[in-house]
Design an enzyme around this catalytic site. Sequence first.
Site, PDB file in Angstrom:
ATOM      1  N   GLU A   1      34.139 -10.361  70.836  1.00 36.34           N
ATOM      2  CA  GLU A   1      33.505 -11.539  71.458  1.00 36.34           C
ATOM      3  C   GLU A   1      33.285 -12.538  70.339  1.00 36.34           C
ATOM      4  O   GLU A   1      32.437 -12.307  69.473  1.00 36.34           O
ATOM      5  CB  GLU A   1      32.158 -11.165  72.087  1.00 36.34           C
ATOM      6  CG  GLU A   1      32.214 -10.102  73.153  1.00 36.34           C
ATOM      7  CD  GLU A   1      32.841 -10.588  74.436  1.00 36.34           C
ATOM      8  OE1 GLU A   1      32.975 -11.817  74.623  1.00 36.34           O
ATOM      9  OE2 GLU A   1      33.219  -9.739  75.259  1.00 36.34           O
TER      10      GLU A   1
ATOM     11  N   GLY B   1      30.862 -11.884  66.928  1.00 32.79           N
ATOM     12  CA  GLY B   1      30.665 -12.668  65.711  1.00 32.79           C
ATOM     13  C   GLY B   1      31.713 -13.753  65.613  1.00 32.79           C
ATOM     14  O   GLY B   1      32.258 -14.199  66.631  1.00 32.79           O
ATOM     15  N   SER B   2      32.003 -14.157  64.405  1.00 33.05           N
ATOM     16  CA  SER B   2      32.922 -15.280  64.209  1.00 33.05           C
ATOM     17  C   SER B   2      34.375 -14.836  64.404  1.00 33.05           C
ATOM     18  O   SER B   2      34.708 -13.662  64.245  1.00 33.05           O
ATOM     19  CB  SER B   2      32.745 -15.827  62.802  1.00 33.05           C
ATOM     20  OG  SER B   2      33.025 -14.812  61.863  1.00 33.05           O
ATOM     21  N   THR B   3      35.215 -15.790  64.725  1.00 35.64           N
ATOM     22  CA  THR B   3      36.633 -15.495  64.955  1.00 35.64           C
ATOM     23  C   THR B   3      37.267 -14.946  63.683  1.00 35.64           C
ATOM     24  O   THR B   3      38.039 -13.978  63.722  1.00 35.64           O
ATOM     25  CB  THR B   3      37.347 -16.778  65.422  1.00 35.64           C
ATOM     26  OG1 THR B   3      36.758 -17.171  66.668  1.00 35.64           O
ATOM     27  CG2 THR B   3      38.831 -16.550  65.627  1.00 35.64           C
TER      28      THR B   3
ATOM     29  N   GLU C   1      33.605 -24.983  65.450  1.00 35.83           N
ATOM     30  CA  GLU C   1      32.313 -24.536  65.963  1.00 35.83           C
ATOM     31  C   GLU C   1      31.226 -24.850  64.926  1.00 35.83           C
ATOM     32  O   GLU C   1      31.339 -24.451  63.774  1.00 35.83           O
ATOM     33  CB  GLU C   1      32.372 -23.023  66.198  1.00 35.83           C
ATOM     34  CG  GLU C   1      31.127 -22.470  66.834  1.00 35.83           C
ATOM     35  CD  GLU C   1      31.175 -20.948  66.969  1.00 35.83           C
ATOM     36  OE1 GLU C   1      31.573 -20.281  66.016  1.00 35.83           O
ATOM     37  OE2 GLU C   1      30.777 -20.455  68.035  1.00 35.83           O
TER      38      GLU C   1
ATOM     39  N   CYS D   1      27.028 -18.744  71.353  1.00 36.06           N
ATOM     40  CA  CYS D   1      28.502 -18.797  71.376  1.00 36.06           C
ATOM     41  C   CYS D   1      29.004 -19.627  72.546  1.00 36.06           C
ATOM     42  O   CYS D   1      30.028 -20.292  72.451  1.00 36.06           O
ATOM     43  CB  CYS D   1      29.062 -17.385  71.433  1.00 36.06           C
ATOM     44  SG  CYS D   1      28.325 -16.424  72.755  1.00 36.06           S
TER      45      CYS D   1
ATOM     46  N   LYS E   1      25.427  -1.873  63.999  1.00 39.84           N
ATOM     47  CA  LYS E   1      25.357  -2.541  62.700  1.00 39.84           C
ATOM     48  C   LYS E   1      24.877  -3.976  62.950  1.00 39.84           C
ATOM     49  O   LYS E   1      25.641  -4.843  63.348  1.00 39.84           O
ATOM     50  CB  LYS E   1      26.743  -2.470  62.072  1.00 39.84           C
ATOM     51  CG  LYS E   1      27.168  -3.450  61.034  1.00 39.84           C
ATOM     52  CD  LYS E   1      26.373  -3.597  59.797  1.00 39.84           C
ATOM     53  CE  LYS E   1      26.863  -4.832  59.071  1.00 39.84           C
ATOM     54  NZ  LYS E   1      26.025  -6.010  59.316  1.00 39.84           N
TER      55      LYS E   1
ATOM     56  N   GLY F   1      36.119 -11.434  63.145  1.00 33.56           N
ATOM     57  CA  GLY F   1      36.621 -10.649  64.272  1.00 33.56           C
ATOM     58  C   GLY F   1      38.060 -10.200  64.065  1.00 33.56           C
ATOM     59  O   GLY F   1      38.423  -9.073  64.400  1.00 33.56           O
TER      60      GLY F   1
HETATM   61  P1  NAD Z   1      29.821 -13.060  61.480  1.00 34.44           P
HETATM   62  O1  NAD Z   1      31.209 -12.926  61.997  1.00 34.44           O
HETATM   63  O2  NAD Z   1      29.616 -13.611  60.135  1.00 34.44           O
HETATM   64  O3  NAD Z   1      29.077 -11.647  61.484  1.00 34.44           O
HETATM   65  C1  NAD Z   1      28.982 -10.846  62.645  1.00 34.44           C
HETATM   66  C2  NAD Z   1      28.688  -9.416  62.239  1.00 34.44           C
HETATM   67  O4  NAD Z   1      29.816  -8.905  61.518  1.00 34.44           O
HETATM   68  C3  NAD Z   1      27.493  -9.243  61.310  1.00 34.44           C
HETATM   69  O5  NAD Z   1      26.824  -8.039  61.624  1.00 34.44           O
HETATM   70  C4  NAD Z   1      28.144  -9.133  59.943  1.00 34.44           C
HETATM   71  O6  NAD Z   1      27.358  -8.430  59.004  1.00 34.44           O
HETATM   72  C5  NAD Z   1      29.408  -8.360  60.284  1.00 34.44           C
HETATM   73  N1  NAD Z   1      30.514  -8.526  59.340  1.00 34.44           N
HETATM   74  C6  NAD Z   1      30.744  -9.529  58.463  1.00 34.44           C
HETATM   75  N2  NAD Z   1      31.884  -9.300  57.768  1.00 34.44           N
HETATM   76  C7  NAD Z   1      32.398  -8.141  58.230  1.00 34.44           C
HETATM   77  C8  NAD Z   1      33.563  -7.395  57.943  1.00 34.44           C
HETATM   78  N3  NAD Z   1      34.443  -7.798  57.039  1.00 34.44           N
HETATM   79  N4  NAD Z   1      33.788  -6.250  58.626  1.00 34.44           N
HETATM   80  C9  NAD Z   1      32.930  -5.824  59.572  1.00 34.44           C
HETATM   81  N5  NAD Z   1      31.797  -6.487  59.896  1.00 34.44           N
HETATM   82  C10 NAD Z   1      31.537  -7.639  59.238  1.00 34.44           C
HETATM   83  O7  NAD Z   1      29.071 -13.898  62.612  1.00 34.44           O
HETATM   84  P2  NAD Z   1      27.571 -14.438  62.599  1.00 34.44           P
HETATM   85  O8  NAD Z   1      27.540 -15.548  61.620  1.00 34.44           O
HETATM   86  O9  NAD Z   1      26.613 -13.305  62.483  1.00 34.44           O
HETATM   87  O10 NAD Z   1      27.415 -14.993  64.094  1.00 34.44           O
HETATM   88  C11 NAD Z   1      27.856 -16.230  64.468  1.00 34.44           C
HETATM   89  C12 NAD Z   1      29.212 -16.161  65.142  1.00 34.44           C
HETATM   90  O11 NAD Z   1      29.184 -15.233  66.220  1.00 34.44           O
HETATM   91  C13 NAD Z   1      29.621 -17.469  65.775  1.00 34.44           C
HETATM   92  O12 NAD Z   1      30.979 -17.743  65.497  1.00 34.44           O
HETATM   93  C14 NAD Z   1      29.441 -17.238  67.260  1.00 34.44           C
HETATM   94  O13 NAD Z   1      30.221 -18.033  68.087  1.00 34.44           O
HETATM   95  C15 NAD Z   1      29.764 -15.806  67.390  1.00 34.44           C
HETATM   96  N6  NAD Z   1      29.154 -15.244  68.587  1.00 34.44           N
HETATM   97  C16 NAD Z   1      29.943 -14.955  69.673  1.00 34.44           C
HETATM   98  C17 NAD Z   1      29.380 -14.453  70.835  1.00 34.44           C
HETATM   99  C18 NAD Z   1      30.231 -14.106  72.036  1.00 34.44           C
HETATM  100  O14 NAD Z   1      29.778 -13.360  72.876  1.00 34.44           O
HETATM  101  N7  NAD Z   1      31.443 -14.591  72.149  1.00 34.44           N
HETATM  102  C19 NAD Z   1      28.017 -14.237  70.910  1.00 34.44           C
HETATM  103  C20 NAD Z   1      27.228 -14.549  69.790  1.00 34.44           C
HETATM  104  C21 NAD Z   1      27.813 -15.041  68.637  1.00 34.44           C
END
Ligand code: NAD
Length: 499
Positions: free
Chosen positions: A272, A250-252, A403, A306, A197, A255
Amino acid sequence: MDQNLVPVLDEVNAFLRKEHGLLVDGASVAAAAGGRIEVRNPATGQVIASVADADAADVDTVVASAHRAFTSGAWSGLRPADRERILLKLADVLEAHAEELAQLETLNQGKSIHISRAIEVGAAIEYVRYMAGWATKITGETMDVSIPVPQGARYTAYTRREPVGVVAGIVPWNFPLMIAIWKLIPALAAGCTIVLKPSTETPLTALRLGELALEAGIPPGVVNVLTGRGSRAGQALASHPLVSKVTFTGSTEVGKTVGHAALDNMARFSLELGGKNPMLVFGDVDVDKAIQGAMMGGFLNQGQVCAAASRIYIHRSKFDQVVEGLAAAASSMTIGAGMDLNAQINPLVSARQQQSVCRYIDIARAEGARVLSGGQAADLPGYFVQPTVLSNVDHRSTVVREEIFGPVLVAMPFDSMDEAVHLANDTPYGLAASVWSNDLSLVMNVVPKIQAGTVWVNSHIPLDPNMPFGGHKQSGVGREFGRAALESFTELKSVCIAH
Ligand code: NAD
């Protein structure tokens, strides 16, 4: 025609024009309700493609496809050497399409074509080849056991690692292709099937990856791609009862929602998440090296990394020199589209991210920070923000705690090793950190004290498929890369034989 602009390949233009559906059972299928999501080029803000907007009913269809493929044994039943061979073939197929994938990513995500070629595609292909090899190295253990009944009975026990089942791989927008590959390949090496996804902003390379997986010989239904909104398609996927493992980047905040949803089904999960990563520059370090390291660690991919260096702590004896050098280097960066070979700072992924980063810079100003370079959106049509260096910030201020995920470095002085370690660790996050010093005993003292999943010394950012990667504290649960990643896509089964 601008000589510095990379000409767009015909196959990229053709892919952008396609009516993209969901990838289900090896075929492109429209979302049942017919919804579409527009995809934009961050360098111009213009719509360049559209993809299907899946809802919960579509998620059922896609997960059912992955589940059928898993239970059929079409993939999990192959000899490990056959899975390895097909994954190596996938690496070759990706390599044959490397420029196409790199251009697609730059047009969709905004990043420099140099970064797309070298990291998003180049490093990702290396990762595929590395992980393919694990398919033939999955092992259990044998155990001598002491079970006393019935008297005189003998037992031998051993463990097996078996594929966990259907995997949900939820991917962010900052490295869309590479992170999709980080999820896809260990899942496939272990014998799982997957629903990928991608983020709403950057779905294109995941769709192309799904097509290329079929071309490499991965059976239909093993790799499925679900495009749609996180709050709808993502949420329905993470909480689907036929999903056995969720791997999320994605974001904390999101997550945690995903982790709760997985736990409700007792699905395995790895998260992550975000980071607010410190770079500690000690007094013995060459000033130019520290500046170069902070520029690379902080501004790569416009800081949308990240593990980016975002809090730069500098020993007071070198503080002014390093900060002046950083401000000068940041001010001289060329801003432009990712397809411009000379541009060093490219657009952020979306208007929303541009606004969010600018809001953080405004908060910093209001909280008393000095803006030494940049400090606002660039005067261009796309989603650009000038590379920004801030000093005179309080340790408790918002830009030190949260962040930002943009091209913003925050520089602060320290006086002692203990203070540097305290400042580095005084954060909710714990993804990565770097220590800059050639004083061996200092380095060996500091490294164990840092609360982070990865600590670099005299560099910031390099990742290797063989080095486990993941977070402490609010930066996540579980590890990607290496044996740890592979094993997280397996269940451990104990077998006990009486003889
Ligand atoms: P996000 O958390 O908004 O989205 C990540 C993914 O989750 C997207 O595909 C989004 O469509 C999906 N999503 C959103 N809401 C959801 C829900 N309720 N249920 C299931 N899936 C859902 O993050 P973003 O804005 O796409 O990315 C940026 C964030 O990702 C930053 O906080 C960054 O630090 C983090 N990140 C972490 C790493 C790592 O390896 N630790 C790597 C890259 C990015």
